[in-house]
Motif scaffolding. Structure first.
Motif, PDB file in Angstrom:
ATOM      1  N   PRO A 142      33.495  47.890  48.967  1.00  0.00           N
ATOM      2  CA  PRO A 142      32.590  46.751  48.785  1.00  0.00           C
ATOM      3  C   PRO A 142      32.268  46.100  50.127  1.00  0.00           C
ATOM      4  O   PRO A 142      33.072  46.153  51.063  1.00  0.00           O
ATOM      5  CB  PRO A 142      33.400  45.805  47.885  1.00  0.00           C
ATOM      6  N   SER A 143      31.113  45.457  50.218  1.00  0.00           N
ATOM      7  CA  SER A 143      30.607  44.983  51.511  1.00  0.00           C
ATOM      8  C   SER A 143      31.525  43.979  52.190  1.00  0.00           C
ATOM      9  O   SER A 143      31.481  43.804  53.413  1.00  0.00           O
ATOM     10  CB  SER A 143      29.225  44.351  51.323  1.00  0.00           C
ATOM     11  N   TYR A 144      32.386  43.303  51.410  1.00  0.00           N
ATOM     12  CA  TYR A 144      33.236  42.249  51.973  1.00  0.00           C
ATOM     13  C   TYR A 144      34.604  42.761  52.426  1.00  0.00           C
ATOM     14  O   TYR A 144      35.393  42.019  52.992  1.00  0.00           O
ATOM     15  CB  TYR A 144      33.437  41.129  50.937  1.00  0.00           C
ATOM     16  N   THR A 145      34.899  44.048  52.176  1.00  0.00           N
ATOM     17  CA  THR A 145      36.203  44.628  52.524  1.00  0.00           C
ATOM     18  C   THR A 145      36.002  45.901  53.320  1.00  0.00           C
ATOM     19  O   THR A 145      35.133  46.715  52.980  1.00  0.00           O
ATOM     20  CB  THR A 145      37.017  44.948  51.254  1.00  0.00           C
ATOM     21  N   ALA A 146      36.796  46.102  54.368  1.00  0.00           N
ATOM     22  CA  ALA A 146      36.702  47.347  55.132  1.00  0.00           C
ATOM     23  C   ALA A 146      38.071  47.763  55.649  1.00  0.00           C
ATOM     24  O   ALA A 146      38.887  46.915  56.028  1.00  0.00           O
ATOM     25  CB  ALA A 146      35.744  47.181  56.314  1.00  0.00           C
ATOM     26  N   VAL A 382      41.965  33.749  45.748  1.00  0.00           N
ATOM     27  CA  VAL A 382      41.509  35.004  45.140  1.00  0.00           C
ATOM     28  C   VAL A 382      40.170  35.408  45.744  1.00  0.00           C
ATOM     29  O   VAL A 382      39.247  34.591  45.838  1.00  0.00           O
ATOM     30  CB  VAL A 382      41.381  34.864  43.602  1.00  0.00           C
ATOM     31  N   LEU A 383      40.089  36.657  46.150  1.00  0.00           N
ATOM     32  CA  LEU A 383      38.839  37.253  46.635  1.00  0.00           C
ATOM     33  C   LEU A 383      38.097  37.816  45.423  1.00  0.00           C
ATOM     34  O   LEU A 383      38.575  38.745  44.776  1.00  0.00           O
ATOM     35  CB  LEU A 383      39.156  38.358  47.643  1.00  0.00           C
ATOM     36  N   VAL A 384      36.958  37.238  45.094  1.00  0.00           N
ATOM     37  CA  VAL A 384      36.212  37.625  43.892  1.00  0.00           C
ATOM     38  C   VAL A 384      35.630  39.026  44.058  1.00  0.00           C
ATOM     39  O   VAL A 384      35.044  39.351  45.096  1.00  0.00           O
ATOM     40  CB  VAL A 384      35.073  36.622  43.606  1.00  0.00           C
ATOM     41  N   GLU A 385      35.809  39.862  42.997  1.00  0.00           N
ATOM     42  CA  GLU A 385      35.295  41.229  43.056  1.00  0.00           C
ATOM     43  C   GLU A 385      34.233  41.537  42.004  1.00  0.00           C
ATOM     44  O   GLU A 385      33.381  42.387  42.222  1.00  0.00           O
ATOM     45  CB  GLU A 385      36.450  42.224  42.892  1.00  0.00           C
ATOM     46  N   GLY A 386      34.298  40.878  40.837  1.00  0.00           N
ATOM     47  CA  GLY A 386      33.311  41.203  39.825  1.00  0.00           C
ATOM     48  C   GLY A 386      33.580  40.512  38.506  1.00  0.00           C
ATOM     49  O   GLY A 386      34.393  39.585  38.422  1.00  0.00           O
ATOM     50  N   VAL A 417      30.174  32.147  40.802  1.00  0.00           N
ATOM     51  CA  VAL A 417      30.868  32.870  41.864  1.00  0.00           C
ATOM     52  C   VAL A 417      30.198  34.223  42.068  1.00  0.00           C
ATOM     53  O   VAL A 417      29.596  34.780  41.141  1.00  0.00           O
ATOM     54  CB  VAL A 417      32.376  33.088  41.546  1.00  0.00           C
ATOM     55  N   THR A 418      30.304  34.752  43.265  1.00  0.00           N
ATOM     56  CA  THR A 418      29.747  36.071  43.571  1.00  0.00           C
ATOM     57  C   THR A 418      30.802  36.893  44.302  1.00  0.00           C
ATOM     58  O   THR A 418      31.685  36.332  44.966  1.00  0.00           O
ATOM     59  CB  THR A 418      28.491  35.964  44.453  1.00  0.00           C
ATOM     60  N   PRO A 419      30.746  38.232  44.178  1.00  0.00           N
ATOM     61  CA  PRO A 419      31.703  39.081  44.878  1.00  0.00           C
ATOM     62  C   PRO A 419      31.741  38.763  46.373  1.00  0.00           C
ATOM     63  O   PRO A 419      30.695  38.625  47.015  1.00  0.00           O
ATOM     64  CB  PRO A 419      31.177  40.493  44.611  1.00  0.00           C
TER      65      PRO A 419
END
Length: 442
Positions: A142-146, A382-386, A417-419
């Motif tokens: 996902p764009s927010y995690t690498a 919490v990091l929102v994912e979906g 909230v958004t991912p």
């Protein structure tokens, strides 16, 4: 221009190689497709770590070969299985048109061009080679995690493991190159960096003459836009007091330690060529929990190592019971050819391995449930994912949950909230793996 499809198997380190291959191909003018039926070229980036992974890779190659009855003209095997078994692949899998090993993934575009000319290129045997630092990359996370690979290869030479044969010697990247990549990822919207290597805790020993993960982390915490930094794959003996202090010091660094201990009996550890005893591991874990009381400790265990007696398994069982790991993955020993342990006497029967694995996992499930229930009433970031259509709840991960390997935090919310958002969730329910709660109003 040709369409390229890619299937990547195995670990996150393999995944980052696949992302670089996609970046190189896109820069070279190829189109990337995520539908194999639309691909002119299909790449299978294979894993070759243990027997089940090898079989999964072979199955994936055979599955993708079916598309050669349609549009696909070339099937290419890359990655760990390709590096280790290139000759066997050539003979046993004639559907494969080219093979690229772990040290040559940057040559993928020229390999494809050669294959289209009717050649059957095989580029392997350079697993100690490190491709150029500034290659393009297309994230598959996902764009927010690498994932951010900080080193490759391994020098630990555990007796059960083929990684040094596949990935070569341990090679650290320079701090400035890693920081530059982190800055570029942050500019593109990445909020969570997951540092990976075969042994992250050994980072820098080859380049700087000393363990330097703490120094790298000191630099990475200054990167604007990065909110969480998570580190995978520590070896117990290389977790220094300085590293623990650094992790405890900065809020950006998740108090999360993925430390594969592999066993808890000292004789088995010695025969595995591990460098710590049970007592030393307990000392490190106690130090970590003293400095970071909220630290999530994840581990991996091998059951059924050659010669493992019932008594030695019981040592392992009691060790797990005493330490109470927050997360644990356990696996039966896989007899890997050309490793020392493959020739050890007294290989354990598969049925016994499975029975021991079942016992150990049942123990861990109880521990995990107790530890999760202790979070009831607490508030977690919490990091929102979906959004989950079945439960009608949003979901994400806490600082104690890494992507793909740990549980989720499900939550209700009255706000949009958004991912990629990082919010606070009060925990109201728990099971062995997942938590459920209510998002707090900001």
């Amino acid at each position: 221009m040709y369409n390229i499809g890619l299937v990547s198997l195995g670990c996150a380190k393999n995944q980052t190689d696949a992302e670089i291959m996609l970046g190189i191909l896109a820069n070279d003018g190829f189109n990337i497709t995520y539908n194999p039926s639309d691909a002119d070229v299909i790449i299978v980036n294979t894993c070759g770590f243990i027997e089940s992974a090898k079989q999964e890779s072979i199955d994936a190659i055979l599955e993708m070969a079916q598309y050669k009855n349609g549009r696909c003209r070339l099937l290419i095997a890359t990655g760990c299985l390709a590096e280790r078994y290139s000759n066997d692949i050539l003979i046993e899998l004639p559907e494969v048109d080219a093979i690229v090993g772990t040290g040559d993934y940057d040559k993928i575009a020229e390999v494809i061009r050669e294959a289209f000319k009717g050649e059957k290129p095989v580029i392997c045997g350079h697993n100690d080679r490190t491709p150029d630092e500034r290659l393009p990359r297309i994230l598959s996370t996902p764009s927010y995690t690498a994932y951010l690979k900080i080193a490759d290869g391994c020098d630990n030479n555990c007796t059960y493991c083929a990684i040094p044969m596949i990935r070569g010697h341990f090679r650290s990247r320079k701090i400035e190159d890693i920081v530059e990549e982190a800055e570029n990822l942050a500019k593109n919207g990445v909020k969570e960096l997951i540092l990976i290597a075969q042994d992250t805790s050994r980072y820098g020993k080859d380049l700087y003459g000393e363990y330097s993960l703490d120094k790298l982390l000191e630099k990475l915490v200054t990167v604007d836009g990065i909110k969480w930094i998570r580190v995978h794959y520590f070896y117990p003996e290389a977790i220094t007091d300085s590293l623990i202090d650094t992790m405890a010091k900065y809020d950006k660094i998740c108090n999360y330690i993925d430390m594969p201990v592999q066993h808890g009996n000292n004789e088995i550890l010695r025969r595995m060529a591990r460098r710590t005893t049970q007592e030393q591991m307990v000392e490190r874990i106690n130090k970590i929990r003293e400095k970071m009381p909220d630290c999530t400790i994840r581990t991996s265990i091998i059951v059924g190592f050659p010669g493992e007696t019932e008594e030695q398994f019981n040592d392992l069982y009691e060790f797990v019971k005493k330490v109470r790991f927050d997360r644990m993955g356990a696996f039966t020993y896989s007899q890997e050819e050309d490793t020392p342990a493959a020739d050890f006497p007294n290989q354990v029967d598969e049925e016994i391995k499975e029975e021991r694995l079942d016992r150990l996992m049942k123990l861990q499930q109880g521990i995990s449930l107790e530890l999760n229930k202790a979070k009831l009433g607490k508030t977690l970031e919490v990091l929102v994912e979906g959004y989950d259509e079945e439960s009608f709840l949003f979901y994400g991960r806490s600082r104690g949950d890494s992507i793909d390997v740990d549980g989720k935090v499900y939550f209700a919310t009255e706000e949009e909230v958004t991912p990629g958002d990082i919010i606070k969730v009060k925990i109201l329910d728990a099971d062995e793996y997942d938590l459920t709660g209510q998002a707090e109003v900001i």
